[in-house]
Each structure stands twice: as structure tokens, then as C-alpha cells.
Design a protein around this motif. Structure first.
Motif, PDB file in Angstrom:
ATOM      1  N   VAL A 156      18.766 -17.456   6.755  1.00 21.17           N
ATOM      2  CA  VAL A 156      19.130 -17.630   5.352  1.00 21.17           C
ATOM      3  C   VAL A 156      20.571 -18.147   5.278  1.00 21.17           C
ATOM      4  O   VAL A 156      21.498 -17.488   5.752  1.00 21.17           O
ATOM      5  N   GLY A 157      20.725 -19.338   4.689  1.00 32.49           N
ATOM      6  CA  GLY A 157      22.035 -19.965   4.624  1.00 32.49           C
ATOM      7  C   GLY A 157      22.644 -19.929   3.237  1.00 32.49           C
ATOM      8  O   GLY A 157      22.157 -19.248   2.330  1.00 32.49           O
ATOM      9  N   LEU A 192      23.524 -13.351  -0.056  1.00 32.31           N
ATOM     10  CA  LEU A 192      23.965 -11.955  -0.112  1.00 32.31           C
ATOM     11  C   LEU A 192      22.888 -11.061  -0.734  1.00 32.31           C
ATOM     12  O   LEU A 192      22.709  -9.910  -0.320  1.00 32.31           O
ATOM     13  N   ALA A 193      22.166 -11.581  -1.713  1.00 36.02           N
ATOM     14  CA  ALA A 193      21.083 -10.814  -2.327  1.00 36.02           C
ATOM     15  C   ALA A 193      19.975 -10.544  -1.311  1.00 36.02           C
ATOM     16  O   ALA A 193      19.430  -9.435  -1.246  1.00 36.02           O
ATOM     17  N   GLU A 194      19.644 -11.556  -0.512  1.00 35.37           N
ATOM     18  CA  GLU A 194      18.626 -11.357   0.522  1.00 35.37           C
ATOM     19  C   GLU A 194      19.116 -10.381   1.585  1.00 35.37           C
ATOM     20  O   GLU A 194      18.345  -9.549   2.086  1.00 35.37           O
ATOM     21  N   LEU A 195      20.393 -10.486   1.938  1.00 35.35           N
ATOM     22  CA  LEU A 195      20.964  -9.577   2.937  1.00 35.35           C
ATOM     23  C   LEU A 195      20.910  -8.137   2.436  1.00 35.35           C
ATOM     24  O   LEU A 195      20.521  -7.224   3.175  1.00 35.35           O
ATOM     25  N   LYS A 196      21.286  -7.935   1.189  1.00 39.26           N
ATOM     26  CA  LYS A 196      21.235  -6.591   0.611  1.00 39.26           C
ATOM     27  C   LYS A 196      19.805  -6.062   0.564  1.00 39.26           C
ATOM     28  O   LYS A 196      19.530  -4.910   0.949  1.00 39.26           O
ATOM     29  N   GLY A 197      18.885  -6.915   0.110  1.00 43.25           N
ATOM     30  CA  GLY A 197      17.502  -6.492  -0.005  1.00 43.25           C
ATOM     31  C   GLY A 197      16.903  -6.095   1.338  1.00 43.25           C
ATOM     32  O   GLY A 197      16.218  -5.071   1.454  1.00 43.25           O
ATOM     33  N   ALA A 198      17.189  -6.902   2.369  1.00 39.16           N
ATOM     34  CA  ALA A 198      16.636  -6.617   3.693  1.00 39.16           C
ATOM     35  C   ALA A 198      17.228  -5.353   4.292  1.00 39.16           C
ATOM     36  O   ALA A 198      16.502  -4.502   4.827  1.00 39.16           O
ATOM     37  N   THR A 199      18.544  -5.212   4.226  1.00 38.31           N
ATOM     38  CA  THR A 199      19.173  -4.035   4.832  1.00 38.31           C
ATOM     39  C   THR A 199      18.819  -2.763   4.065  1.00 38.31           C
ATOM     40  O   THR A 199      18.645  -1.700   4.671  1.00 38.31           O
ATOM     41  N   ASP A 200      18.691  -2.868   2.740  1.00 37.53           N
ATOM     42  CA  ASP A 200      18.268  -1.702   1.957  1.00 37.53           C
ATOM     43  C   ASP A 200      16.854  -1.265   2.344  1.00 37.53           C
ATOM     44  O   ASP A 200      16.532  -0.067   2.346  1.00 37.53           O
ATOM     45  N   ALA A 201      16.015  -2.239   2.662  1.00 34.34           N
ATOM     46  CA  ALA A 201      14.623  -1.951   2.996  1.00 34.34           C
ATOM     47  C   ALA A 201      14.410  -1.667   4.480  1.00 34.34           C
ATOM     48  O   ALA A 201      13.281  -1.375   4.904  1.00 34.34           O
ATOM     49  N   GLY A 202      15.475  -1.769   5.269  1.00 30.91           N
ATOM     50  CA  GLY A 202      15.359  -1.545   6.703  1.00 30.91           C
ATOM     51  C   GLY A 202      14.650  -2.661   7.432  1.00 30.91           C
ATOM     52  O   GLY A 202      14.042  -2.449   8.487  1.00 30.91           O
ATOM     53  N   GLU A 203      14.735  -3.883   6.894  1.00 34.90           N
ATOM     54  CA  GLU A 203      14.077  -5.033   7.487  1.00 34.90           C
ATOM     55  C   GLU A 203      15.069  -5.895   8.260  1.00 34.90           C
ATOM     56  O   GLU A 203      16.264  -5.901   7.978  1.00 34.90           O
ATOM     57  N   ASP A 204      14.561  -6.633   9.233  1.00 35.82           N
ATOM     58  CA  ASP A 204      15.393  -7.532  10.026  1.00 35.82           C
ATOM     59  C   ASP A 204      15.640  -8.829   9.263  1.00 35.82           C
ATOM     60  O   ASP A 204      14.750  -9.340   8.572  1.00 35.82           O
ATOM     61  N   ILE A 205      16.847  -9.384   9.426  1.00 33.84           N
ATOM     62  CA  ILE A 205      17.210 -10.628   8.749  1.00 33.84           C
ATOM     63  C   ILE A 205      18.308 -11.322   9.541  1.00 33.84           C
ATOM     64  O   ILE A 205      19.103 -10.666  10.242  1.00 33.84           O
ATOM     65  N   VAL A 207      21.347 -14.289   8.809  1.00 30.45           N
ATOM     66  CA  VAL A 207      22.024 -15.049   7.765  1.00 30.45           C
ATOM     67  C   VAL A 207      23.240 -15.764   8.339  1.00 30.45           C
ATOM     68  O   VAL A 207      23.801 -15.342   9.353  1.00 30.45           O
ATOM     69  N   THR A 208      23.636 -16.844   7.682  1.00 29.99           N
ATOM     70  CA  THR A 208      24.920 -17.452   8.017  1.00 29.99           C
ATOM     71  C   THR A 208      25.998 -16.664   7.268  1.00 29.99           C
ATOM     72  O   THR A 208      25.854 -16.343   6.094  1.00 29.99           O
ATOM     73  N   LEU A 209      27.080 -16.327   7.971  1.00 30.92           N
ATOM     74  CA  LEU A 209      28.140 -15.523   7.380  1.00 30.92           C
ATOM     75  C   LEU A 209      29.467 -15.964   7.974  1.00 30.92           C
ATOM     76  O   LEU A 209      29.525 -16.914   8.778  1.00 30.92           O
ATOM     77  N   TRP A 210      30.526 -15.339   7.596  1.00 30.28           N
ATOM     78  CA  TRP A 210      31.848 -15.687   8.121  1.00 30.28           C
ATOM     79  C   TRP A 210      32.767 -14.485   8.017  1.00 30.28           C
ATOM     80  O   TRP A 210      32.579 -13.594   7.202  1.00 30.28           O
ATOM     81  N   ARG A 211      33.734 -14.467   8.891  1.00 30.37           N
ATOM     82  CA  ARG A 211      34.784 -13.447   8.857  1.00 30.37           C
ATOM     83  C   ARG A 211      36.074 -14.096   8.392  1.00 30.37           C
ATOM     84  O   ARG A 211      36.426 -15.158   8.887  1.00 30.37           O
ATOM     85  N   PRO A 212      36.788 -13.455   7.470  1.00 29.42           N
ATOM     86  CA  PRO A 212      36.519 -12.158   6.864  1.00 29.42           C
ATOM     87  C   PRO A 212      35.582 -12.266   5.657  1.00 29.42           C
ATOM     88  O   PRO A 212      35.607 -13.254   4.940  1.00 29.42           O
ATOM     89  N   HIS A 213      34.772 -11.228   5.449  1.00 28.38           N
ATOM     90  CA  HIS A 213      33.900 -11.142   4.278  1.00 28.38           C
ATOM     91  C   HIS A 213      33.583  -9.682   3.993  1.00 28.38           C
ATOM     92  O   HIS A 213      33.373  -8.887   4.917  1.00 28.38           O
ATOM     93  N   TRP A 214      33.498  -9.344   2.708  1.00 25.17           N
ATOM     94  CA  TRP A 214      33.252  -7.956   2.321  1.00 25.17           C
ATOM     95  C   TRP A 214      31.867  -7.466   2.709  1.00 25.17           C
ATOM     96  O   TRP A 214      31.618  -6.252   2.744  1.00 25.17           O
ATOM     97  N   ALA A 215      30.939  -8.385   3.021  1.00 27.35           N
ATOM     98  CA  ALA A 215      29.593  -7.958   3.399  1.00 27.35           C
ATOM     99  C   ALA A 215      29.604  -7.064   4.635  1.00 27.35           C
ATOM    100  O   ALA A 215      28.731  -6.204   4.797  1.00 27.35           O
ATOM    101  N   ASP A 217      31.614  -4.762   5.213  1.00 27.89           N
ATOM    102  CA  ASP A 217      31.892  -3.394   4.767  1.00 27.89           C
ATOM    103  C   ASP A 217      30.759  -2.847   3.925  1.00 27.89           C
ATOM    104  O   ASP A 217      30.451  -1.652   3.975  1.00 27.89           O
ATOM    105  N   ALA A 218      30.099  -3.725   3.167  1.00 30.19           N
ATOM    106  CA  ALA A 218      29.077  -3.276   2.227  1.00 30.19           C
ATOM    107  C   ALA A 218      27.717  -3.044   2.878  1.00 30.19           C
ATOM    108  O   ALA A 218      26.954  -2.183   2.428  1.00 30.19           O
ATOM    109  N   TYR A 219      27.395  -3.790   3.942  1.00 32.50           N
ATOM    110  CA  TYR A 219      26.061  -3.725   4.538  1.00 32.50           C
ATOM    111  C   TYR A 219      26.143  -3.483   6.048  1.00 32.50           C
ATOM    112  O   TYR A 219      27.150  -3.854   6.686  1.00 32.50           O
ATOM    113  N   PRO A 220      25.101  -2.893   6.623  1.00 30.64           N
ATOM    114  CA  PRO A 220      25.096  -2.671   8.077  1.00 30.64           C
ATOM    115  C   PRO A 220      24.709  -3.951   8.814  1.00 30.64           C
ATOM    116  O   PRO A 220      23.538  -4.189   9.122  1.00 30.64           O
ATOM    117  N   VAL A 221      25.683  -4.797   9.092  1.00 32.09           N
ATOM    118  CA  VAL A 221      25.430  -6.076   9.752  1.00 32.09           C
ATOM    119  C   VAL A 221      26.370  -6.243  10.945  1.00 32.09           C
ATOM    120  O   VAL A 221      27.423  -5.607  11.019  1.00 32.09           O
TER     121      VAL A 221
END
Length: 306
Positions: A156-157, A192-205, A207-215, A217-221
Motif C-alpha cells: 500500500v503506497g 495510514l487508514a489501511e495501516l490502522k485498520g490492519a494493525t487494529d485487526a491483527g492482520e499483516d500489511i 506499506v510505504t513509509l518514512w522516518r520520521p513519522h508519527w505512525a 508511535d501510533a501503530y505496532p510497525v
């Protein structure tokens, strides 16, 4: 955030026009006659902030709050990167906390470096990534093709014009043999919505991401390893001042030079400011973060005095 493109280093005509407008409105006061605080610094300080660069916005407002608590009068102005660097060299801004080197802002350093003061590196792991949920069985990009079904055979990009999207399409996918995976080009909020949905549901996902980003801290990634280095090397984020900044702000310059943020500190600051508080009041978010990190200012001063 990375719709800003990691290679946007050319000045555009509109930016130059704004920069010239700033210069026309500025006044060349003699710093030797300007009011100073008891610590020897000028009383007023202007921070130029890159529009849309979350980490720079977060740190700028963190410093704004800290400096105001010390008696400074602080102004923050958001503008395109080219305008900020032009403003620094023209005296419209005193400091900027978001110069990415050696690559992203290389052109600005070449153009304006002899008219600026490098004040210190505060973060040294700024990079593009492909991230997965923390409990994913995949640890490296070179494992992804063989285990693509684990993440639904897709990555997911974000936005089509982002530097991260280009690097993923042109380098990462062919470099790691991921052509059979679906690369979804969407938007940062959608990713970010897909990332939240997957991690909340315990599903694998994935995504393209970058550091630094608040995700972070917010999600288990966590990031997948990039053994071929196709996403590029990590960059450093520097603080940079106008000419004579350290002379006019000797105390603030020492604090800025000692300033460092860990991943945990930066991600939590961004999470409060842009996720929990939706970017609505950056100063209030910075104060909230300082309340949660009550020794931060004293530790910073101690490091500066060491």
C-alpha cells in the motif's frame, strides 16, 4: 507527508516572488543595538518552517515553546523550502530546524551554504522505508516476494508524485522481484487508514513509509531490512541559522547544538501533534509533550553546558 517529494530542491518562480516580498518587508536593524536577554541573546527570534514537513513543524514549535518559557519573543513562519533558505540568507529568518543532508537539500546547501551557519544534527535516521506490522513473519525486502501472500500480495503506497512512490516503482519493485505484487498508489491518509485498520485487526500489511513519522508511535510497525540499499541511505536532519546566528544568540545556539531527539521522542511528539491533536494547535501539542517529558529541557541545558 512524502507527497513533498524527496528530491524537491529546485526554486520555483512563485517561491522566489514570496521570498522577495519577505525581503522587501524586512528591516535591517543593527543587532548591536537590539534588546538582549540576561543570557546574552537577542530577545526576538524568527523560525522559518518548511510547509508540510511534519518533523520540522514539530521541532520548530517545540523550540518556540521552550524559548518563550525562557523569555524570548518567537515568531514561526511556514513557507516552501526555497523561500525559507532565501529568507535565512536575507535575514528574514534566524533559524530553520529541517535541513536534510546530504541529499534532499543538497542544492540549497550549495547555493546558500556560505551565507548560513550549520548549528547541529538533531536526527540521523531520516529515510524511506517499506514497513510491516510488528509481528509480521517477514523481516527483509528480499523475503517479500516469496511470502507476498502473507500481506495479501500487495504493497500500500501513497501519492503518485511522491519521491517514495517513484523509488518504490522504479527501484524497489524490480530490484527485489516484486513485479507480481499489486502496488497500490493512493494517498498518505488512505495508506495510514489501511495501516490502522490492519494493525487494529491483527492482520499483516506492507506499506510505504518514512522516518520520521508519527505512525511508528501510533501503530505496532517496523521497517523491513533493505539489504540492497535501494531505498537510499539514511539522511541527517540539521539545524541551520543565518550568518552571525551564534554571535547574536550564543545561548540558544548552544542549546540547538546539543539538541537531539531519539526515535521514540520524535515519533511521540509528532503523534501528539498531528495524530492525536490533528495539527490544530502545535504550541499546545509541544507543551503537552514537554509535560510528558519533564526533564527534557533541563537535560538539554545540561548537555549544552557539558
Amino acid at each position: 507527508m512524502f507527497n513533498r517529494s524527496t528530491h524537491r530542491t529546485a526554486l520555483v518562480a512563485g517561491s522566489l516572488a514570496v521570498a522577495l516580498g519577505l525581503a522587501a518587508c524586512s528591516s535591517d536593524s543593527d543587532a548591536s543595538d537590539a534588546p538582549r536577554l540576561d543570557n546574552g541573546d537577542l530577545e526576538t527570534i524568527s523560525i522559518g518552517v518548511h510547509t508540510g514537513w511534519d518533523e520540522g513543524i514539530a521541532v520548530s514549535h517545540l523550540f518556540k515553546v521552550m524559548l518563550e518559557d525562557e523569555g524570548y519573543t518567537v515568531d514561526t513562519t511556514e513557507a516552501e523550502a526555497g523561500v525559507v533558505y532565501t529568507g535565512l540568507t536575507g535575514g528574514d529568518f534566524d533559524v530553520n530546524f529541517d535541513m536534510w543532508l546530504p541529499n534532499t537539500h543538497e542544492d540549497y546547501l550549495k547555493q546558500y551554504g556560505d551565507k548560513m551557519e550549520m548549528l547541529g544534527v538533531w536526527y540521523d535516521d531520516a529515510k524511506l522505508t517499506i514497513a510491516v506490522n510488528e509481528d509480521s513473519p517477514i523481516t527483509s525486502l528480499d523475503e517479500l516476494a516469496a511470502q507476498a501472500d502473507t500481506v495479501g500480495n500487495r504493497i500500500v503506497g501513497i501519492e503518485s508524485g511522491a519521491g517514495l512512490t517513484r523509488v518504490t516503482q522504479d527501484d524497489v519493485i524490480p530490484g527485489y522481484g516484486l513485479e507480481d505484487m499489486e502496488f497500490i498508489v493512493s494517498s498518505t491518509p488512505a495508506m495510514l487508514a489501511e495501516l490502522k485498520g490492519a494493525t487494529d485487526a491483527g492482520e499483516d500489511i506492507a506499506v510505504t513509509l518514512w522516518r520520521p513519522h508519527w505512525a511508528y508511535d501510533a501503530y505496532p510497525v517496523r521497517d523491513l531490512e533493505d539489504p540492497k540499499g535501494l531505498l537510499g541511505e539514511a539522511e541527517e536532519i540539521n539545524s541551520v541559522g543565518r550568518e552571525d546566528f551564534a554571535k547574536d544568540y550564543p545561548t540558544a545556539a548552544s542549546w540547538i547544538g546539543a539538541f537531539k531527539l531519539t526515535d521514540e521522542q520524535l515519533f511521540s511528539l509528532e503523534n501528539i501533534m498531528f495524530n492525536e491533536n490533528n495539527g490544530s494547535d502545535p504550541d499546545a501539542s509541544a507543551k503537552e509533550w514537554l509535560e510528558q517529558n519533564p526533564t527534557f529541557v533541563d537535560d538539554l541545558k545540561a548537555a549544552a553546558d557539558a
